[in-house]
Write a protein that holds these residues in place. Structure first.
Motif, mmCIF file in Angstrom:
data_model
loop_
_atom_site.group_PDB
_atom_site.id
_atom_site.type_symbol
_atom_site.label_atom_id
_atom_site.label_comp_id
_atom_site.label_asym_id
_atom_site.label_seq_id
_atom_site.Cartn_x
_atom_site.Cartn_y
_atom_site.Cartn_z
ATOM 1 N N LEU A 287 15.433 7.940 -15.703
ATOM 2 C CA LEU A 287 15.390 7.028 -14.551
ATOM 3 C C LEU A 287 14.631 7.667 -13.396
ATOM 4 O O LEU A 287 13.795 7.020 -12.744
ATOM 5 C CB LEU A 287 16.805 6.674 -14.122
ATOM 6 N N SER A 288 14.905 8.947 -13.131
ATOM 7 C CA SER A 288 14.233 9.655 -12.044
ATOM 8 C C SER A 288 12.732 9.725 -12.272
ATOM 9 O O SER A 288 11.937 9.497 -11.347
ATOM 10 C CB SER A 288 14.815 11.072 -11.931
ATOM 11 N N LEU A 289 12.325 10.019 -13.497
ATOM 12 C CA LEU A 289 10.902 10.119 -13.832
ATOM 13 C C LEU A 289 10.193 8.785 -13.636
ATOM 14 O O LEU A 289 9.109 8.720 -13.037
ATOM 15 C CB LEU A 289 10.744 10.603 -15.276
ATOM 16 N N ILE A 290 10.811 7.705 -14.116
ATOM 17 C CA ILE A 290 10.205 6.372 -13.985
ATOM 18 C C ILE A 290 10.036 6.003 -12.509
ATOM 19 O O ILE A 290 8.977 5.519 -12.079
ATOM 20 C CB ILE A 290 11.064 5.319 -14.715
ATOM 21 N N CYS A 291 11.072 6.235 -11.713
ATOM 22 C CA CYS A 291 11.010 5.887 -10.286
ATOM 23 C C CYS A 291 9.987 6.743 -9.544
ATOM 24 O O CYS A 291 9.250 6.239 -8.690
ATOM 25 C CB CYS A 291 12.386 6.043 -9.657
ATOM 26 N N ALA A 292 9.922 8.041 -9.874
ATOM 27 C CA ALA A 292 8.964 8.928 -9.207
ATOM 28 C C ALA A 292 7.538 8.512 -9.510
ATOM 29 O O ALA A 292 6.672 8.487 -8.620
ATOM 30 C CB ALA A 292 9.205 10.371 -9.635
ATOM 31 N N ILE A 293 7.267 8.158 -10.765
ATOM 32 C CA ILE A 293 5.924 7.696 -11.137
ATOM 33 C C ILE A 293 5.598 6.404 -10.386
ATOM 34 O O ILE A 293 4.484 6.226 -9.870
ATOM 35 C CB ILE A 293 5.825 7.487 -12.662
ATOM 36 N N GLY A 294 6.562 5.495 -10.313
ATOM 37 C CA GLY A 294 6.334 4.229 -9.627
ATOM 38 C C GLY A 294 6.014 4.417 -8.153
ATOM 39 O O GLY A 294 5.074 3.797 -7.631
ATOM 40 N N VAL A 295 6.757 5.291 -7.466
ATOM 41 C CA VAL A 295 6.492 5.528 -6.042
ATOM 42 C C VAL A 295 5.146 6.225 -5.862
ATOM 43 O O VAL A 295 4.392 5.914 -4.922
ATOM 44 C CB VAL A 295 7.623 6.366 -5.421
ATOM 45 N N ALA A 296 4.807 7.154 -6.759
ATOM 46 C CA ALA A 296 3.512 7.837 -6.667
ATOM 47 C C ALA A 296 2.365 6.839 -6.823
ATOM 48 O O ALA A 296 1.368 6.901 -6.080
ATOM 49 C CB ALA A 296 3.414 8.922 -7.740
ATOM 50 N N ILE A 297 2.491 5.911 -7.746
ATOM 51 C CA ILE A 297 1.454 4.892 -7.939
ATOM 52 C C ILE A 297 1.314 4.023 -6.694
ATOM 53 O O ILE A 297 0.201 3.720 -6.242
ATOM 54 C CB ILE A 297 1.775 4.027 -9.177
ATOM 55 N N LEU A 298 2.449 3.613 -6.125
ATOM 56 C CA LEU A 298 2.401 2.814 -4.897
ATOM 57 C C LEU A 298 1.760 3.595 -3.758
ATOM 58 O O LEU A 298 1.011 3.043 -2.947
ATOM 59 C CB LEU A 298 3.811 2.383 -4.506
ATOM 60 N N GLY A 299 2.049 4.888 -3.691
ATOM 61 C CA GLY A 299 1.455 5.717 -2.657
ATOM 62 C C GLY A 299 -0.059 5.754 -2.751
ATOM 63 O O GLY A 299 -0.772 5.609 -1.748
ATOM 64 N N PHE A 300 -0.578 5.920 -3.962
ATOM 65 C CA PHE A 300 -2.034 5.907 -4.153
ATOM 66 C C PHE A 300 -2.610 4.520 -3.881
ATOM 67 O O PHE A 300 -3.685 4.381 -3.290
ATOM 68 C CB PHE A 300 -2.385 6.345 -5.581
ATOM 69 N N GLN A 301 -1.884 3.489 -4.297
ATOM 70 C CA GLN A 301 -2.380 2.125 -4.118
ATOM 71 C C GLN A 301 -2.511 1.766 -2.643
ATOM 72 O O GLN A 301 -3.462 1.082 -2.245
ATOM 73 C CB GLN A 301 -1.429 1.142 -4.819
ATOM 74 N N TYR A 302 -1.571 2.232 -1.822
ATOM 75 C CA TYR A 302 -1.581 1.895 -0.394
ATOM 76 C C TYR A 302 -2.126 3.039 0.461
ATOM 77 O O TYR A 302 -1.913 3.070 1.670
ATOM 78 C CB TYR A 302 -0.178 1.515 0.059
ATOM 79 N N ASP A 303 -2.836 3.964 -0.176
ATOM 80 C CA ASP A 303 -3.531 5.055 0.510
ATOM 81 C C ASP A 303 -2.570 5.920 1.325
ATOM 82 O O ASP A 303 -2.895 6.351 2.421
ATOM 83 C CB ASP A 303 -4.645 4.493 1.417
ATOM 84 N N ARG A 304 -1.400 6.174 0.776
ATOM 85 C CA ARG A 304 -0.452 7.120 1.369
ATOM 86 C C ARG A 304 -0.481 8.371 0.498
ATOM 87 O O ARG A 304 0.393 8.597 -0.328
ATOM 88 C CB ARG A 304 0.950 6.521 1.437
ATOM 89 N N LYS A 305 -1.526 9.178 0.720
ATOM 90 C CA LYS A 305 -1.808 10.281 -0.203
ATOM 91 C C LYS A 305 -0.693 11.311 -0.230
ATOM 92 O O LYS A 305 -0.352 11.835 -1.299
ATOM 93 C CB LYS A 305 -3.142 10.937 0.160
#
Length: 261
Positions: free
Chosen positions: A215-233
């Motif tokens: 669960l932690s891995l899935i959520c971390a990947i999801g937040v990282a993707i959102l960060g790149f998508q919204y330019d929050r490097k």
């Protein structure tokens, strides 16, 4: 590595609050300045560093005071990745009326205390600025109760006279509310990840550690993707790093068949 206490240095700042020892590692100041760096207005950097110092200290003191209440002797360290509330399970505190009351919910309560302290601080800021007219808030009504659902720090003539105070209050609310919520995501080693792990251990038997890491891995990947998508490097890199750490812990758990901690 997020939960590893940094080595002591000659440049550490030491003091105590409520009989709890506090140490600030020099890397805390460096990382705080880098995160808030603004060459065009150095005053905002000072405000940002003050925000991190107060907010992270309040967060960790929330953990530490509950640890103390349960009868352990806590200490707090602020360092490059934020902060740690540390306790020695073999050293009892003389200030803890809750000694002997530990149960399966103890760690969850301790984990919730950090974000809870930040939310309390944000609530105090909202109450003071709203009650004194220093800020205006959009209000949502639930029955007969009015709850602020948005804020604007600028309309008060008194705050317009002191724009840096308005900016600092804005920083404080942003960090303590937004980052407090982020910290409750079920991603280890955030507080939400530790809560998730405890809940899995209560109800999921032998697969608890593995399932909490999945669960932690899935959520971390999801937040990282959102960060790149919204330019929050920074957010993207931070959570990508946690995803890597969780993946490594998951492989270690699979190999050993036990708790990687």
């Amino acid at each position: 590595m997020f939960l590893t206490e940094p080595n002591h240095t000659p440049y550490d700042l030491h003091f105590s609050l409520f009989k709890i020892p506090i140490r600030i590692h020099p890397m805390f100041w460096l990382v705080a300045v880098l995160l808030g760096f603004n060459g065009s207005d150095p005053k905002t950097v000072v405000l940002w560093v003050a925000t991190l110092l107060i907010s992270i200290l309040v967060h960790e003191m929330g953990h530490a005071l509950v640890i103390q209440w349960y009868g352990w002797s806590p200490s707090v360290v602020l360092y490059s990745f934020g902060g740690l509330a540390i306790h020695n399970p073999y050293v009892q505190s003389n200030f803890g009326p809750g000694r002997g009351r530990r149960n399966k919910w103890t760690q969850i309560i301790i984990s919730l205390a950090g974000p809870g302290a930040g939310f309390l601080l944000a609530s105090l800021i909202i109450a003071i600025t709203w009650g004194t007219g220093l800020a205006q808030y959009e209000v949502t009504t639930f029955g007969e109760t009015m709850v602020p659902s948005g804020y604007n720090m600028n309309p008060s003539d008194r705050l317009l006279t002191y724009p840096y105070i308005a900016l600092w209050l804005d920083f404080m609310l942003y960090f303590n509310i937004i980052w407090g919520l982020v910290n409750l995501l079920p991603i280890f080693p955030l507080d939400g990840g530790q809560i998730s792990r405890e809940l899995f251990q209560m109800f999921d038997g032998g697969l608890a550690i593995r399932n909490s890491l999945v669960l932690s891995l899935i959520c971390a990947i999801g937040v990282a993707i959102l960060g790149f998508q919204y330019d929050r490097k920074f957010i993207a890199i931070f959570f990508a790093f946690m995803a890597i750490q969780n993946y490594q812990d998951l492989n270690g758990s699979n190999r050993s068949g036990g708790n990687p901690w």
